[in-house]
Scaffold this motif. Sequence first.
Motif, short mmCIF file in Angstrom:
data_model
loop_
_atom_site.label_atom_id
_atom_site.label_comp_id
_atom_site.label_asym_id
_atom_site.label_seq_id
_atom_site.Cartn_x
_atom_site.Cartn_y
_atom_site.Cartn_z
N LEU A 10 0.82 -1.20 0.00
CA LEU A 10 0.00 0.00 0.00
C LEU A 10 0.86 1.25 0.00
O LEU A 10 0.56 2.23 -0.69
CB LEU A 10 -0.92 0.00 1.22
CG LEU A 10 -1.93 1.14 1.34
CD1 LEU A 10 -2.89 1.13 0.17
CD2 LEU A 10 -2.68 1.05 2.66
N THR A 11 1.94 1.23 0.75
CA THR A 11 2.84 2.38 0.80
C THR A 11 3.47 2.65 -0.55
O THR A 11 3.50 3.80 -1.03
CB THR A 11 3.93 2.14 1.86
OG1 THR A 11 3.32 1.95 3.13
CG2 THR A 11 4.87 3.33 1.94
N PHE A 12 3.96 1.60 -1.22
CA PHE A 12 4.61 1.79 -2.51
C PHE A 12 3.61 2.15 -3.59
O PHE A 12 3.91 2.96 -4.47
CB PHE A 12 5.39 0.52 -2.89
CG PHE A 12 6.80 0.53 -2.39
CD1 PHE A 12 7.85 0.79 -3.24
CD2 PHE A 12 7.07 0.31 -1.05
CE1 PHE A 12 9.15 0.81 -2.77
CE2 PHE A 12 8.36 0.34 -0.57
CZ PHE A 12 9.42 0.59 -1.43
N VAL A 13 2.42 1.56 -3.55
CA VAL A 13 1.39 1.91 -4.52
C VAL A 13 1.01 3.38 -4.38
O VAL A 13 0.86 4.10 -5.36
CB VAL A 13 0.16 1.00 -4.35
CG1 VAL A 13 -1.06 1.60 -5.04
CG2 VAL A 13 0.44 -0.37 -4.91
N GLY A 14 0.86 3.84 -3.14
CA GLY A 14 0.53 5.24 -2.92
C GLY A 14 1.62 6.17 -3.41
O GLY A 14 1.35 7.21 -4.00
N ILE A 67 -8.36 -2.59 2.85
CA ILE A 67 -9.08 -2.41 4.12
C ILE A 67 -9.93 -3.65 4.43
O ILE A 67 -10.01 -4.09 5.59
CB ILE A 67 -9.95 -1.14 4.06
CG1 ILE A 67 -9.04 0.10 4.03
CG2 ILE A 67 -10.90 -1.08 5.24
CD1 ILE A 67 -9.78 1.39 3.79
N ALA A 68 -10.54 -4.25 3.40
CA ALA A 68 -11.34 -5.46 3.61
C ALA A 68 -10.46 -6.61 4.10
O ALA A 68 -10.85 -7.37 4.99
CB ALA A 68 -12.04 -5.85 2.31
N MET A 69 -9.27 -6.74 3.53
CA MET A 69 -8.37 -7.80 3.96
C MET A 69 -7.86 -7.55 5.37
O MET A 69 -7.66 -8.48 6.15
CB MET A 69 -7.20 -7.92 2.98
CG MET A 69 -7.62 -8.47 1.63
SD MET A 69 -6.20 -8.83 0.57
CE MET A 69 -5.46 -10.20 1.46
N LEU A 70 -7.64 -6.29 5.71
CA LEU A 70 -7.22 -5.97 7.07
C LEU A 70 -8.32 -6.33 8.07
O LEU A 70 -8.03 -6.82 9.16
CB LEU A 70 -6.87 -4.48 7.17
CG LEU A 70 -5.57 -4.06 6.49
CD1 LEU A 70 -5.44 -2.54 6.52
CD2 LEU A 70 -4.37 -4.71 7.16
N ALA A 105 -12.07 -6.70 16.86
CA ALA A 105 -10.69 -6.83 16.38
C ALA A 105 -10.61 -6.51 14.89
O ALA A 105 -9.69 -5.85 14.42
CB ALA A 105 -10.16 -8.24 16.66
N GLY A 106 -11.60 -6.99 14.12
CA GLY A 106 -11.61 -6.71 12.70
C GLY A 106 -11.77 -5.23 12.41
O GLY A 106 -11.07 -4.66 11.56
N LEU A 119 -7.03 0.84 11.66
CA LEU A 119 -5.59 1.06 11.49
C LEU A 119 -5.24 1.22 10.02
O LEU A 119 -4.43 2.08 9.64
CB LEU A 119 -4.82 -0.12 12.10
CG LEU A 119 -3.30 -0.07 11.98
CD1 LEU A 119 -2.74 1.13 12.71
CD2 LEU A 119 -2.70 -1.37 12.53
N GLY A 120 -5.88 0.40 9.18
CA GLY A 120 -5.65 0.52 7.74
C GLY A 120 -6.11 1.86 7.19
O GLY A 120 -5.46 2.46 6.34
N VAL A 121 -7.27 2.33 7.68
CA VAL A 121 -7.78 3.62 7.24
C VAL A 121 -6.82 4.74 7.64
O VAL A 121 -6.53 5.65 6.85
CB VAL A 121 -9.18 3.88 7.84
CG1 VAL A 121 -9.62 5.32 7.58
CG2 VAL A 121 -10.19 2.91 7.25
N LEU A 122 -6.33 4.68 8.88
CA LEU A 122 -5.39 5.70 9.33
C LEU A 122 -4.12 5.69 8.48
O LEU A 122 -3.57 6.75 8.14
CB LEU A 122 -5.05 5.48 10.81
CG LEU A 122 -6.18 5.74 11.80
CD1 LEU A 122 -5.74 5.35 13.22
CD2 LEU A 122 -6.59 7.21 11.77
N LEU A 123 -3.64 4.49 8.16
CA LEU A 123 -2.45 4.40 7.33
C LEU A 123 -2.72 4.95 5.93
O LEU A 123 -1.90 5.68 5.37
CB LEU A 123 -1.98 2.94 7.23
CG LEU A 123 -0.75 2.69 6.35
CD1 LEU A 123 0.45 3.46 6.87
CD2 LEU A 123 -0.43 1.20 6.28
#
Length: 223
Positions: free
Chosen positions: A33-37, A182-185, A203-204, A210-214
């Motif tokens: 996700l970081t590299f794609v962004g 986000i769905a996979m997270l 937990a999900g 966390l994924g949204v914040l990232l």
Amino acid sequence: MLAEDSSEVPKRKRVLDTVDRVSELCFGLFMALTFVGTVSAATGDQTAGRKMLYTALGCNLAWGLADAVMYLVRTIADRSRRHALAIAVRQEADAAAGVRALRERVSASLDAFISDADLESIRKRVAASDSLPERARFERDDFLAALGIFIIIVLSTFPVAAPFVIFEHVPTALLISRVLTIAMLFACGFALGGFAGWSRWKAGLSMMALGVLLTMAIIALGG
């Protein structure tokens, strides 16, 4: 009779537990996700989709290999430490010193529940054992676990990067990529919650948050 015998066969222990698998999958997702962004901010031509995939895949191939190797390093280091303790206990003539050596390795959370008598029983069994190897060695499952880590991290690339190959419109592909991530997270958090005895849904949702914040952080940084 056969059914009864088969039910008594112990199940083979998994080389990677749920925490390991979820952690490695999340790591791969975050890296991709970081590299794609990053690439999406700098790429807008017709080759953008392939660049996204190659960049994310190259990143996770490298980090998957590094993480797999470091898993082997951690594994043999931990095993060598335990082996050294067993050898020291077996060679220690003073029983009290052997018990103290074992006490130092007891987890702080379990220390209050393990008495010196318990440790003395362990010390005697270690001292009487003649099956200790000369040195710590790798086992087959160690390499299977390392391979599993590598595969999980590499495979986590595709849900994030594949939309850029399927859809030519980069903003659309980026949106789908982030939704899939986000769905996979959420699925990772759901599985982790069940393993840890937490609420699966909480937990999900926490992992999804966390994924949204990232994702927001990546957007703020130009992703």
